[in-house]
Design a protein around this motif. Structure first.
Motif: not given
Ligand SMILES: [Zn+2]
Length: 339
Positions: A18, A20, A203, A226, A283
């Protein structure tokens, strides 16, 4: 002692699931991009101001502003390569990285041809990382849930089409503001993406309650990002456990966006003890001031994860990955023999 454990964590082969791409861009890299593009280049202080936020809404604004600075395909190649170097330095051997294709389209007036040249340069960075760093990497095309369903459809259709040529595009996901849009409106799109051979991430339960996670499961999401609020719902925890649904947890991210009071209070430990398939992730490391290595270290220092438990987290990261079984087995054996 912490140096010992930090060295052990670095040696452990790990997958990050996870992450970005745009959230890995540091202020210093932003200044470098600006120097290429702007007549009056940004100062470091100006760049840093984009990374200041107090809550989830402020974070999303900063993320959008940073993404806006990515203009040419070469900009994407530079930030991707920097990300890959940092991953390799942490002992990450495989990553599944979200690209905010929804935001790329938004800043380019939804021009359907905007993506190909950018993606070609991202692929160049990926192939170089495979050769030079021994890092394998898959891409996940992320749509912004609080834009329209039609905009998400555009992103997912593109993923399906490009996947035929680029097997590195492994799946799709939905980011953005869950408080404004849940998962139900995307049911048909998820079905179509699955039929196109794409893996489904989502998500859910970051800024919303457990009902959002049920909804995400209901439309076929295979992995939940999450899942912070699952802790409030015993029946949901049972469901996640029985089905072996991988959870992509991001404790420091949750603390920094104000949805969790501290790392120590994050449900990571409780999920782990319940036997859920939990993975640790960073993240948007440049925004949250952490990285995967540090998340493992914090699991040790604040939640008492032992070496063997950290090893288990590393195993989980491969089990939950979209790698073929042969690659999973090879990495699991490597983890077992890491001292
Ligand atoms: Zn995320």
């Amino acid at each position: 002692m912490n140096t010992d454990i930090a060295d052990f964590i670095r040696r452990l082969p790990k997958a990050e699931l996870h992450l970005h791409l745009e959230g890995t861009i540091t202020p210093a890299t932003l200044v470098e991009l600006s120097a290429r593009q702007d007549r009056q280049p940004m100062t470091l202080a100006e760049a840093e101001s984009l990374y200041r936020f107090d809550d989830f809404t402020g974070f999303i604004e900063g993320f959008k502003a940073v993404t806006r600075r990515l203009i040419d395909p070469e900009d994407y190649e530079l930030v991707a390569w920097r990300m890959m170097e940092r991953l390799a330095a942490q002992g990450v051997v495989h990553a599944e990285v979200y690209i905010s294709v929804g935001v790329i389209y938004m800043w380019r007036n939804f021009d359907p041809r905007a993506l190909e040249p950018i993606f070609a340069d991202l692929e160049r960075a990926r192939e170089r990382a495979e050769r030079e760093l021994g890092l394998s990497l898959y891409w996940i095309f992320d749509a912004v849930r609080h834009f329209t369903v039609e905009e998400a459809a555009r992103v997912f259709r593109k993923a399906a089409k490009m996947r035929a040529v680029h097997p590195s595009i492994v799946g799709i996901g939905l980011g953005g503001d869950e408080r404004r849009t849940g998962s139900e409106p995307f049911r048909a799109l998820y079905g179509r993406a699955m039929n196109a051979g794409l893996r489904l991430t989502n998500h859910a339960g970051e800024t919303t309650g457990p009902e959002a996670i049920w909804e995400a499961l209901g439309i076929g999401s295979e992995r939940i990002g999450h899942a912070l609020s699952a802790i409030q719902d015993a029946k949901l925890l049972e469901e996640l456990k029985t089905r072996g649904i991988p959870l992509e947890l991001n404790p420091t991210s949750n603390v920094r966006t104000g949805v969790c009071p501290s790392f120590a209070e994050h449900p990571l430990r409780r999920y782990f003890d319940l036997g859920l398939l939990v993975t640790l992730n960073s993240d948007d490391p440049a925004f949250f001031g952490s990285d995967l290595l540090n998340e493992y270290l914090l699991a040790h220092t604040t939640q008492g994860f032992t070496r063997e438990e950290l090893r288990q987290l590393a195993r989980n990261s491969f089990r939950a990955s979209f790698l073929p079984d042969s690659a999973k087995s090879a990495w699991l054996a490597r983890i077992d023999s890491t001292e």
